[in-house]
Design a protein around this motif. Structure first.
Motif, short mmCIF file in Angstrom:
data_model
loop_
_atom_site.label_atom_id
_atom_site.label_comp_id
_atom_site.label_asym_id
_atom_site.label_seq_id
_atom_site.Cartn_x
_atom_site.Cartn_y
_atom_site.Cartn_z
N THR A 46 0.84 -1.20 0.00
CA THR A 46 0.00 0.00 0.00
C THR A 46 0.87 1.25 0.00
OG1 THR A 46 -1.73 -1.17 1.25
CG2 THR A 46 -1.83 1.22 1.23
N LEU A 47 1.89 1.28 0.85
CA LEU A 47 2.78 2.43 0.93
C LEU A 47 3.56 2.62 -0.37
CD1 LEU A 47 4.03 4.72 2.58
CD2 LEU A 47 5.71 3.07 3.45
N GLY A 48 4.09 1.52 -0.90
CA GLY A 48 4.88 1.61 -2.13
C GLY A 48 4.06 2.13 -3.30
N PHE A 49 2.87 1.57 -3.49
CA PHE A 49 2.02 2.02 -4.59
C PHE A 49 1.50 3.43 -4.33
CE2 PHE A 49 2.30 -2.26 -5.94
CZ PHE A 49 1.78 -2.35 -7.24
N GLY A 50 1.26 3.77 -3.05
CA GLY A 50 0.80 5.12 -2.72
C GLY A 50 1.84 6.17 -3.06
N VAL A 51 3.11 5.90 -2.74
CA VAL A 51 4.20 6.83 -3.08
C VAL A 51 4.32 6.95 -4.59
CG1 VAL A 51 6.69 7.16 -3.00
CG2 VAL A 51 5.47 6.45 -0.95
N LEU A 52 4.22 5.81 -5.29
CA LEU A 52 4.26 5.85 -6.75
C LEU A 52 3.12 6.70 -7.31
CD1 LEU A 52 5.39 4.85 -9.47
CD2 LEU A 52 3.91 2.83 -9.23
N GLY A 53 1.92 6.55 -6.72
CA GLY A 53 0.78 7.35 -7.16
C GLY A 53 0.99 8.83 -6.93
N VAL A 94 -4.54 7.68 -3.21
CA VAL A 94 -5.70 6.84 -2.89
C VAL A 94 -5.88 5.72 -3.92
CG1 VAL A 94 -8.21 6.82 -2.63
CG2 VAL A 94 -6.87 8.70 -1.67
N GLY A 95 -5.82 6.09 -5.22
CA GLY A 95 -6.07 5.11 -6.26
C GLY A 95 -5.01 4.03 -6.33
N LEU A 96 -3.74 4.43 -6.49
CA LEU A 96 -2.68 3.43 -6.58
C LEU A 96 -2.39 2.80 -5.21
CD1 LEU A 96 -0.16 4.83 -9.19
CD2 LEU A 96 -2.21 3.46 -9.49
N GLY A 97 -2.59 3.57 -4.13
CA GLY A 97 -2.46 2.97 -2.80
C GLY A 97 -3.49 1.88 -2.59
N GLY A 98 -4.74 2.13 -3.03
CA GLY A 98 -5.78 1.10 -2.95
C GLY A 98 -5.46 -0.11 -3.80
N ALA A 99 -4.90 0.15 -4.99
CA ALA A 99 -4.49 -0.97 -5.86
C ALA A 99 -3.41 -1.80 -5.18
CB ALA A 99 -3.98 -0.42 -7.20
N GLY A 100 -2.45 -1.12 -4.54
CA GLY A 100 -1.40 -1.83 -3.83
C GLY A 100 -1.94 -2.63 -2.66
N LEU A 242 -7.22 -2.98 -10.67
CA LEU A 242 -7.56 -2.20 -11.87
C LEU A 242 -8.64 -1.17 -11.57
CD1 LEU A 242 -7.50 -4.97 -14.63
CD2 LEU A 242 -5.93 -3.03 -14.40
N LEU A 243 -9.61 -1.54 -10.73
CA LEU A 243 -10.68 -0.60 -10.38
C LEU A 243 -10.12 0.62 -9.64
CD1 LEU A 243 -13.55 -3.02 -9.26
CD2 LEU A 243 -13.50 -1.57 -11.29
N TRP A 244 -9.21 0.37 -8.69
CA TRP A 244 -8.62 1.48 -7.94
C TRP A 244 -7.69 2.30 -8.82
CZ3 TRP A 244 -9.75 3.37 -3.21
CH2 TRP A 244 -10.60 2.60 -2.41
N ALA A 245 -6.94 1.64 -9.69
CA ALA A 245 -6.06 2.38 -10.60
C ALA A 245 -6.88 3.22 -11.57
CB ALA A 245 -5.18 1.39 -11.37
N ALA A 246 -8.07 2.74 -11.93
CA ALA A 246 -8.94 3.50 -12.84
C ALA A 246 -9.38 4.82 -12.21
CB ALA A 246 -10.16 2.66 -13.22
N LEU A 247 -9.49 4.85 -10.87
CA LEU A 247 -9.82 6.09 -10.17
C LEU A 247 -8.77 7.16 -10.45
CD1 LEU A 247 -11.35 7.80 -8.03
CD2 LEU A 247 -9.94 6.67 -6.30
#
Length: 263
Positions: A46-53, A94-100, A242-247
């Motif tokens: 979650t943290l890694g994808f959130g930082v990337l987002g 939020v979006g990429l963090g949720g995906a992570g 994919l749904l969260w990344a779509a956000l």
């Protein structure tokens, strides 16, 4: 040599197969170990994808602004446009963090199935509870007693409900880790119930079966069960990711479109 000991040994072996559960203290220790790793895995992803987002959201704003797609003739807009920067960064977190997060949950679930035989444990629990519902106790004879297909289907649905023993074990975990394990277990249990229902339907349709034993159903469920559960879990986590990344994608794509229509 007397055949009696052999028969006793065979009976003991059959009884062991009918009741393959791990002792409660060992099962609790295993869950605690898995739960600690689960929290770390989900938090890291979650943290890694959130930082990337956050980084991608910031980059998307400046790229769109540099290419002129965020321009508008209204004079105050030159300052208000920076509100979109905050929106893009928030959407990325939020979006990429949720995906992570969902990728992490999926990874935890797949590890439980692959390394800790969760699916087989759940199948054994369902079969034992179905046997108790059918005859009051889970004996070898019950597992080999033919049951009408419809009756077997009803027993499996009833036995796949809430498991008080598992819930009691999960209460010994910390609140967050317990919630994660509970969610994963219920997700895998739902997949297994659907698979057992499919097997019963396949036997009824393809083999014209009118009766089936719990033992045979357990045997059929064991064939490629983990592979099917893993495929279902992988598909579910990818769908959620994919749904969260779509956000995030929708957030950075909508303002340029709206501003183009308003110009």
């Amino acid at each position: 040599m007397s055949p009696a000991p052999i028969r006793d040994e065979q009976l003991s072996s059959t009884e062991a197969q009918a009741d393959p559960e791990t002792p409660a203290p060992s099962r609790t220790r295993d869950l605690m170990s898995v739960a600690a790793g689960a929290v770390a895995t989900i938090a890291a992803r979650t943290l890694g994808f959130g930082v990337l987002g956050f980084v991608l959201g910031t980059a998307a704003f400046f790229v769109e602004r540099a290419t002129g797609v965020l321009t508008h003739p209204w004079e105050p807009w030159r300052y208000l446009v920076y509100v979109l920067l905050l929106a893009y960064m928030a959407a990325g977190v939020v979006g990429l963090g949720g995906a992570g997060m969902w990728r992490g949950i999926g990874r935890v679930a797949m590890d439980l199935v692959e390394k800790h035989q969760l699916s087989q444990q759940l199948v054994d629990r369902v079969m034992d509870r179905a046997a108790v519902l059918a005859a009051g106790e889970a004996t070898p004879e019950v597992f080999h007693r033919p049951l009408p297909i419809q009756k077997l289907r009803e027993l499996i649905h009833q036995a796949s409900g809430a498991d008080p023993e598992s819930e009691e074990t999960e209460k010994k975990l910390r609140r967050l880790s317990g919630a994660i394990i509970r969610r994963v277990r219920r997700g895998v249990a739902g997949i297994i119930e659907a698979r057992l229902d499919d097997i019963i339907g396949e036997q009824e349709r393809d083999a014209s079966t009118v009766e089936l034993t719990l033992g045979r159903l357990r045997e059929l469920a064991g064939e490629q069960l983990d592979e099917r559960v893993m495929d279902a879990l992988d598909g579910a986590r990818n769908k959620q990711a994919l749904l969260w990344a779509a956000l995030f994608v929708g957030t950075v794509a909508l303002p340029p479109l709206v501003l183009t229509l308003l110009r």
